[in-house]
Design a protein around this motif. Structure first.
Motif, PDB file in Angstrom:
ATOM      1  N   SER A   1      81.132   7.214 -16.354  1.00  0.00           N
ATOM      2  CA  SER A   1      81.507   7.701 -17.680  1.00  0.00           C
ATOM      3  C   SER A   1      80.286   7.985 -18.530  1.00  0.00           C
ATOM      4  O   SER A   1      79.161   7.580 -18.231  1.00  0.00           O
ATOM      5  CB  SER A   1      82.381   6.661 -18.397  1.00  0.00           C
ATOM      6  OG  SER A   1      81.633   5.474 -18.658  1.00  0.00           O
ATOM      7  N   VAL A   2      80.532   8.693 -19.607  1.00  0.00           N
ATOM      8  CA  VAL A   2      79.609   8.813 -20.739  1.00  0.00           C
ATOM      9  C   VAL A   2      80.294   8.149 -21.924  1.00  0.00           C
ATOM     10  O   VAL A   2      81.460   8.426 -22.204  1.00  0.00           O
ATOM     11  CB  VAL A   2      79.289  10.289 -21.057  1.00  0.00           C
ATOM     12  CG1 VAL A   2      78.572  10.401 -22.399  1.00  0.00           C
ATOM     13  CG2 VAL A   2      78.447  10.913 -19.962  1.00  0.00           C
ATOM     14  N   GLY A   3      79.582   7.250 -22.588  1.00  0.00           N
ATOM     15  CA  GLY A   3      80.129   6.601 -23.774  1.00  0.00           C
ATOM     16  C   GLY A   3      81.258   5.637 -23.508  1.00  0.00           C
ATOM     17  O   GLY A   3      81.932   5.204 -24.450  1.00  0.00           O
ATOM     18  N   GLY A   4      81.480   5.275 -22.258  1.00  0.00           N
ATOM     19  CA  GLY A   4      82.555   4.343 -21.931  1.00  0.00           C
ATOM     20  C   GLY A   4      82.047   2.916 -21.806  1.00  0.00           C
ATOM     21  O   GLY A   4      80.847   2.648 -21.923  1.00  0.00           O
ATOM     22  N   PRO A   5      82.956   1.981 -21.557  1.00  0.00           N
ATOM     23  CA  PRO A   5      82.542   0.586 -21.375  1.00  0.00           C
ATOM     24  C   PRO A   5      81.790   0.421 -20.058  1.00  0.00           C
ATOM     25  O   PRO A   5      82.151   1.016 -19.041  1.00  0.00           O
ATOM     26  CB  PRO A   5      83.868  -0.173 -21.373  1.00  0.00           C
ATOM     27  CG  PRO A   5      84.868   0.830 -20.882  1.00  0.00           C
ATOM     28  CD  PRO A   5      84.412   2.165 -21.418  1.00  0.00           C
ATOM     29  N   LEU A   6      80.743  -0.396 -20.084  1.00  0.00           N
ATOM     30  CA  LEU A   6      79.934  -0.601 -18.889  1.00  0.00           C
ATOM     31  C   LEU A   6      80.406  -1.816 -18.093  1.00  0.00           C
ATOM     32  O   LEU A   6      80.915  -2.789 -18.655  1.00  0.00           O
ATOM     33  CB  LEU A   6      78.461  -0.803 -19.263  1.00  0.00           C
ATOM     34  CG  LEU A   6      77.768   0.306 -20.059  1.00  0.00           C
ATOM     35  CD1 LEU A   6      76.266   0.055 -20.065  1.00  0.00           C
ATOM     36  CD2 LEU A   6      78.088   1.684 -19.509  1.00  0.00           C
TER      37      LEU A   6
ATOM     38  N   GLN B   1      81.552  -4.934 -25.798  1.00  0.00           N
ATOM     39  CA  GLN B   1      80.241  -4.325 -25.622  1.00  0.00           C
ATOM     40  C   GLN B   1      79.463  -4.324 -26.930  1.00  0.00           C
ATOM     41  O   GLN B   1      79.964  -3.833 -27.945  1.00  0.00           O
ATOM     42  CB  GLN B   1      80.445  -2.891 -25.136  1.00  0.00           C
ATOM     43  CG  GLN B   1      79.208  -2.150 -24.721  1.00  0.00           C
ATOM     44  CD  GLN B   1      79.578  -0.874 -23.976  1.00  0.00           C
ATOM     45  OE1 GLN B   1      79.914  -0.892 -22.807  1.00  0.00           O
ATOM     46  NE2 GLN B   1      79.542   0.233 -24.687  1.00  0.00           N
ATOM     47  N   PRO B   2      78.231  -4.847 -26.947  1.00  0.00           N
ATOM     48  CA  PRO B   2      77.435  -4.829 -28.184  1.00  0.00           C
ATOM     49  C   PRO B   2      77.085  -3.408 -28.608  1.00  0.00           C
ATOM     50  O   PRO B   2      77.010  -2.485 -27.787  1.00  0.00           O
ATOM     51  CB  PRO B   2      76.175  -5.609 -27.794  1.00  0.00           C
ATOM     52  CG  PRO B   2      76.563  -6.416 -26.606  1.00  0.00           C
ATOM     53  CD  PRO B   2      77.565  -5.587 -25.871  1.00  0.00           C
TER      54      PRO B   2
END
Length: 331
Positions: A42-47, A179-180
């Motif tokens: 993803s882009v900008g998703g949760p890691l 996510q921080p």
């Protein structure tokens, strides 16, 4: 939905066979708005980040208390997307306009000193299963990309600070739940909107200005005037627009320059290119078949809402040692 780039409108290798040895594979990522999970590229998703492992922070000295609230950037996008879906002609209503007016740049975190560590922004994560062009450096199947929310680094004091993390996804059994994120960012365009990816392998050729002068001159003569409406090497056969892994670097603003590793001197190679637009008026031949019906809709070509620096950023890595410092090319 898959994404399929149409065949190039000109076969440059048939006319200029010497380009065949310069071709490179690239993977267009085709980010599109969605709701990715930690198990998705993803882009900008949760890691997929282990609970208990320290999150990357920027501790490089620079002003970090003024800018836009991260939460305001996210909220602003929510309002605008909802409003334009509801009313494609007029967008936000009066109540929404009032709320949007409050999302202004300011000194929103005056308590932050120049050296206080601030969470870096999760930009992207790429699983090798999804991205065939992702290099295998023996340190895992998952690449995670971070940057600081301020462009105030490097010798120019106008660069991003980027960090990469490789990991073995199977080792993460208890992912971090929340996510921080930084309190404040320097620009809204450094906060990526959540997007799922639709990777596609393609072939690229070098930027026109990266070719030998004699070959460049022959191409210029062969393709004719740019305003005659015919295909152009630079726009239609060299480097693809949009987010991609590998391939060639586009040099529209500065022209090519060497990228030696600061440690070993090896030439850095393009790993990930982050681009503001998926296409523009000069690169419409690269629009995937699946997007052509909506190509002119509002925001169709800017799904990630990201625009680093001048609009395009290539993260280049050392081919000998991935732990050597990265190179950043802004164009």
């Amino acid at each position: 939905m898959t994404r399929t780039t149409p065949p190039r409108p000109l076969d440059v290798e048939a006319v200029f066979p010497e380009l065949g040895v310069l071709r490179r594979g690239a993977t267009r990522l085709h980010p599109r708005r969605g709701v990715p999970t930690v198990r998705d590229s993803s882009v900008g998703g949760p890691l997929l980040w282990p609970d208990g492992e320290p999150w990357p922070v920027c501790a490089i000295p620079h002003k970090r208390g003024s800018g836009y609230r991260y939460s305001d950037v996210v909220r602003e996008r929510e309002i605008l997307e909802r409003a334009w879906r509801r009313d494609p002609r007029f967008g936000p209503n009066a109540e929404e306009v009032d709320e949007l007016a409050g999302f202004r740049r300011g000194r929103h975190a005056p308590h932050l000193a120049d050296t206080d560590p601030v969470p870096m922004i999760a930009v992207a994560q790429l699983y090798r299963r999804d991205v065939p062009g992702l290099p295998d450096i023996g340190e895992g199947d998952l690449l995670q990309v971070f940057w600081c929310g301020f462009e105030r680094h490097g010798d120019s004091r106008h660069d991003l600070h980027v960090e990469l993390r490789w990991r073995h996804s199977e080792d993460v059994t208890s992912p971090l739940a929340e996510q921080p994120a930084p309190q404040v960012v320097g620009r809204r365009e450094l906060v990526p909107a959540p997007c799922v990816l639709h990777p596609e392998e393609i072939v690229e050729h070098p930027d026109l200005m990266a070719l030998a002068p004699s070959l460049r001159d022959r191409i210029d003569v062969w393709e004719g005037p740019e305003d005659d409406g015919g295909p152009q090497y630079l726009s239609d056969a060299s480097t693809a627009p949009g987010w991609k892994v590998g391939g060639h670097i586009a040099w529209p603003l500065t022209g090519p320059r060497p990228l030696p590793c600061s440690v070993c001197g090896a030439e850095l190679g393009p790993l990930l290119t982050v681009d503001h637009t998926e296409w523009d008026p000069s690169t419409r031949s690269w629009i995937p078949y699946e997007d052509r019906g909506e190509a002119d809709s509002m925001g169709a070509n800017v799904p990630t809402a990201v625009s680093p620096g001048r609009g395009r950023l290539t993260i280049a890595a050392c081919p000998r040692d991935p732990h050597h410092p990265l190179g950043l090319v802004g164009q």
